[in-house]
Design a protein around this motif. Structure first.
Motif, mmCIF file in Angstrom:
data_model
loop_
_atom_site.group_PDB
_atom_site.id
_atom_site.type_symbol
_atom_site.label_atom_id
_atom_site.label_comp_id
_atom_site.label_asym_id
_atom_site.label_seq_id
_atom_site.Cartn_x
_atom_site.Cartn_y
_atom_site.Cartn_z
ATOM 1 N N VAL A 11 55.347 10.658 34.992
ATOM 2 C CA VAL A 11 54.405 10.314 36.060
ATOM 3 C C VAL A 11 55.020 9.188 36.883
ATOM 4 O O VAL A 11 55.435 8.170 36.327
ATOM 5 C CB VAL A 11 53.053 9.848 35.472
ATOM 6 C CG1 VAL A 11 52.070 9.535 36.578
ATOM 7 C CG2 VAL A 11 52.485 10.885 34.513
ATOM 8 N N GLY A 13 54.539 6.986 40.772
ATOM 9 C CA GLY A 13 53.748 6.762 41.977
ATOM 10 C C GLY A 13 53.336 5.318 42.110
ATOM 11 O O GLY A 13 53.722 4.462 41.313
ATOM 12 N N ARG A 65 50.470 22.423 33.957
ATOM 13 C CA ARG A 65 51.153 21.907 35.153
ATOM 14 C C ARG A 65 50.225 21.919 36.357
ATOM 15 O O ARG A 65 50.192 20.982 37.147
ATOM 16 C CB ARG A 65 52.392 22.748 35.459
ATOM 17 C CG ARG A 65 53.585 22.426 34.627
ATOM 18 C CD ARG A 65 54.811 23.202 35.118
ATOM 19 N NE ARG A 65 55.952 22.895 34.304
ATOM 20 C CZ ARG A 65 56.663 23.793 33.645
ATOM 21 N NH1 ARG A 65 56.362 25.075 33.718
ATOM 22 N NH2 ARG A 65 57.695 23.425 32.918
ATOM 23 N N HIS A 69 49.158 18.652 38.257
ATOM 24 C CA HIS A 69 49.574 18.566 39.656
ATOM 25 C C HIS A 69 48.370 18.245 40.551
ATOM 26 O O HIS A 69 48.461 17.407 41.456
ATOM 27 C CB HIS A 69 50.238 19.873 40.104
ATOM 28 C CG HIS A 69 50.643 19.876 41.543
ATOM 29 N ND1 HIS A 69 51.742 19.200 42.010
ATOM 30 C CD2 HIS A 69 50.067 20.462 42.621
ATOM 31 C CE1 HIS A 69 51.836 19.374 43.320
ATOM 32 N NE2 HIS A 69 50.827 20.135 43.709
ATOM 33 N N GLY A 72 47.539 14.704 40.045
ATOM 34 C CA GLY A 72 48.550 13.911 40.715
ATOM 35 C C GLY A 72 48.318 13.838 42.212
ATOM 36 O O GLY A 72 48.450 12.765 42.819
ATOM 37 N N ARG A 73 47.946 14.943 42.804
ATOM 38 C CA ARG A 73 47.661 14.947 44.242
ATOM 39 C C ARG A 73 46.463 14.050 44.543
ATOM 40 O O ARG A 73 46.469 13.291 45.502
ATOM 41 C CB ARG A 73 47.404 16.380 44.713
ATOM 42 C CG ARG A 73 47.333 16.481 46.214
ATOM 43 C CD ARG A 73 47.307 17.865 46.752
ATOM 44 N NE ARG A 73 46.889 18.854 45.776
ATOM 45 C CZ ARG A 73 47.154 20.136 45.872
ATOM 46 N NH1 ARG A 73 47.845 20.579 46.882
ATOM 47 N NH2 ARG A 73 46.736 20.979 44.972
ATOM 48 N N LEU A 77 50.318 10.813 42.908
ATOM 49 C CA LEU A 77 51.385 10.717 41.910
ATOM 50 C C LEU A 77 52.229 11.977 41.880
ATOM 51 O O LEU A 77 51.764 13.062 42.213
ATOM 52 C CB LEU A 77 50.783 10.536 40.514
ATOM 53 C CG LEU A 77 49.840 9.361 40.299
ATOM 54 C CD1 LEU A 77 49.126 9.515 38.981
ATOM 55 C CD2 LEU A 77 50.605 8.064 40.364
ATOM 56 N N GLU A 78 53.455 11.825 41.403
ATOM 57 C CA GLU A 78 54.297 12.979 41.102
ATOM 58 C C GLU A 78 54.299 13.135 39.583
ATOM 59 O O GLU A 78 54.707 12.227 38.857
ATOM 60 C CB GLU A 78 55.718 12.759 41.602
ATOM 61 C CG GLU A 78 56.628 13.933 41.321
ATOM 62 C CD GLU A 78 58.042 13.680 41.803
ATOM 63 O OE1 GLU A 78 58.963 14.199 41.136
ATOM 64 O OE2 GLU A 78 58.219 12.982 42.809
ATOM 65 N N ILE A 79 53.818 14.273 39.104
ATOM 66 C CA ILE A 79 53.718 14.515 37.664
ATOM 67 C C ILE A 79 54.532 15.757 37.333
ATOM 68 O O ILE A 79 54.360 16.804 37.963
ATOM 69 C CB ILE A 79 52.258 14.709 37.219
ATOM 70 C CG1 ILE A 79 51.424 13.478 37.591
ATOM 71 C CG2 ILE A 79 52.179 14.994 35.722
ATOM 72 C CD1 ILE A 79 49.935 13.625 37.327
ATOM 73 N N THR A 80 55.424 15.643 36.340
ATOM 74 C CA THR A 80 56.199 16.793 35.889
ATOM 75 C C THR A 80 55.923 17.045 34.408
ATOM 76 O O THR A 80 55.626 16.118 33.654
ATOM 77 C CB THR A 80 57.713 16.597 36.093
ATOM 78 O OG1 THR A 80 58.147 15.475 35.327
ATOM 79 C CG2 THR A 80 58.049 16.369 37.556
#
Length: 93
Positions: A11, A13, A65, A69, A72-73, A77-80
């Motif tokens: 994570v 951001g 995912r 995601h 995260g939006r 945040l960017e979550i992988t």
């Protein structure tokens, strides 16, 4: 624990209230256990890596995912999400 059921979640951001709560609630709803967590804040940027056990979850990685995601939006945040073995292969020295 079943082989291949450990996932790595990253994570990144801007720091804000509710990041860990938002992500951990999605994992709890999916019956995914947090095995290890490391988070830091660097000059206002939030960075977190989680190792989780998905062996008791009925949720497939694609749906996990999607849900993360979406969160995260919502939180900026960017979550992988990656299988542990893929993560290890990509980050070997």
């Amino acid at each position: 624990m079943e082989e291949g059921k450990r996932l790595i979640i990253t994570v990144l951001g801007h720091d804000r209230v509710g990041i860990i709560a938002g992500i951990s609630s999605i994992l709890a709803e999916a019956n995914i256990n947090i095995l290890d967590i490391n988070q830091t804040i660097l000059q206002g940027f939030f960075a977190m890596v989680m190792v989780v056990d998905s062996s008791q979850s009925r949720l497939d990685i694609g749906e996990l995912r999607r849900r993360l995601h979406e969160k995260g939006r919502e939180l900026g945040l960017e979550i992988t999400v990656q299988h542990e073995d893929i993560f290890k292969f990509m980050h070997r020295i």
